[in-house]
Design a protein around this motif. Structure first.
Motif, PDB file in Angstrom:
ATOM      1  N   MET A   1      47.846  45.081  52.901  1.00 30.71           N
ATOM      2  CA  MET A   1      46.550  45.505  53.399  1.00 30.71           C
ATOM      3  C   MET A   1      45.824  44.291  53.974  1.00 30.71           C
ATOM      4  O   MET A   1      45.774  43.229  53.355  1.00 30.71           O
ATOM      5  N   GLY A   2      45.313  44.427  55.189  1.00 25.73           N
ATOM      6  CA  GLY A   2      44.574  43.348  55.810  1.00 25.73           C
ATOM      7  C   GLY A   2      43.073  43.515  55.623  1.00 25.73           C
ATOM      8  O   GLY A   2      42.564  44.631  55.653  1.00 25.73           O
ATOM      9  N   LYS A   3      42.383  42.397  55.387  1.00 28.19           N
ATOM     10  CA  LYS A   3      40.922  42.393  55.305  1.00 28.19           C
ATOM     11  C   LYS A   3      40.399  41.528  56.444  1.00 28.19           C
ATOM     12  O   LYS A   3      40.719  40.343  56.551  1.00 28.19           O
ATOM     13  N   LEU A   4      39.591  42.150  57.289  1.00 27.03           N
ATOM     14  CA  LEU A   4      39.101  41.500  58.502  1.00 27.03           C
ATOM     15  C   LEU A   4      37.576  41.511  58.483  1.00 27.03           C
ATOM     16  O   LEU A   4      36.953  42.566  58.313  1.00 27.03           O
ATOM     17  N   GLN A   5      36.962  40.330  58.635  1.00 25.22           N
ATOM     18  CA  GLN A   5      35.505  40.244  58.679  1.00 25.22           C
ATOM     19  C   GLN A   5      35.093  39.888  60.105  1.00 25.22           C
ATOM     20  O   GLN A   5      35.543  38.895  60.673  1.00 25.22           O
TER      21      GLN A   5
END
Length: 278
Positions: free
Chosen positions: A24-28
């Motif tokens: 799972m990628g977390k992108l801000q």
């Protein structure tokens, strides 16, 4: 309301595991129109469609397909488009220029023991120092970012010492500026092609933080005042400081390094976009 016209700057990106064992990628992202921050999730099937350099900090992107929560501050991204690709950081010539600028400061340190140690250390770890970022997310998070941050601290310190009525020891101040974050050359690893930064798990198995590394290194070398400055440079224990600046009867040098470090971390060339504008 969702619009495919909105442009965002990538602030940070990381990949973790879900409970189901998938990625799972977390992108801000930062909205370039109003500077609001958007936290995004990308499932593994989306990640597999993109090269990692798409998620480089500083890239300008548009969200083509995404579903937002009701407050529009969190979303699931399925398709995005890169509008402008950011630099990964300093190029080879810029890295050499910054490295030599740091060596100039080192060569001006009169204390023979400090000067000798710094010259040997910088020669031994030259390639690591030239590429290391100063953080994963917060500031100077790009190739060569640690050198930029360190040089800013030295320049801020030099200018402020000249104006101060307090008589600082320049050799101790400059050595503290140079070594306060030196553990980051081991704490982080950076992909030179994509510019993506992650923690080095081998470092974390031995050291608690880069501050502990710097403090220990200076104590072992007999640089006791420098070690105390490094121990306090984060200011507060809940920010990672070994010495909390709320304690009584601390030397002015401890506050000085903290403030200098904070100036660079807040107002220096903290991102690739600021680096490009200078």
């Amino acid at each position: 309301m969702f619009s495919t016209d909105a442009e965002y700057e990538i602030l940070s990106f990381s990949i973790g595991d879900t409970k189901a064992g998938t990625k799972m990628g977390k992108l801000q992202l930062k909205n370039l129109e109003d500077s609001s921050v958007l936290n995004c999730i990308l499932w593994e099937e989306t990640l597999n469609r993109y090269d990692s350099k798409v998620f480089r900090s500083g890239n300008i992107v548009k969200l083509i397909t995404a579903s937002f929560n009701e407050k529009f501050n969190n979303c699931l991204v399925t398709t995005l488009q890169v509008i402008k690709e950011a630099k990964t950081g300093l190029d080879e010539n810029e890295r050499e220029t910054y490295y030599q600028a740091l060596m100039d400061y080192i060569n001006n340190i009169r204390d023979e023991k400090m000067n000798g140690f710094l010259v040997r250390y910088f020669m031994q770890h030259k390639e690591q120092i030239k590429i290391a970022p100063a953080a994963k997310v917060m500031h100077h998070n790009y190739i060569g970012g640690l050198m930029v941050h360190t040089l800013e601290c030295l320049q801020f310190a030099e200018a402020n010492m000249e104006m101060s009525v307090y008589k600082f020891n320049p050799d101790e101040i400059f050595t503290a500026c140079i070594l306060h974050d030196i553990g980051k050359i081991f704490e982080y690893k950076i992909d030179l092609e994509s510019g993506l930064i992650d923690y080095d798990e081998d470092f974390r198995k031995v050291w608690l933080t880069h501050s502990q590394y710097g403090f220990t290194t200076c104590m072992n070398e007999g640089f006791y005042k420098v070690a105390k400055m490094i121990a306090a440079h984060h200011g507060r224990s809940d920010w990672g400081a070994i010495i909390d600046l709320d304690e009584k009867d601390l030397e002015p040098e401890l506050y000085f390094l903290h403030l200098i470090d904070n100036l660079s971390a807040k107002f220096g060339k903290i991102s690739v976009s600021k680096l490009e504008n200078n």
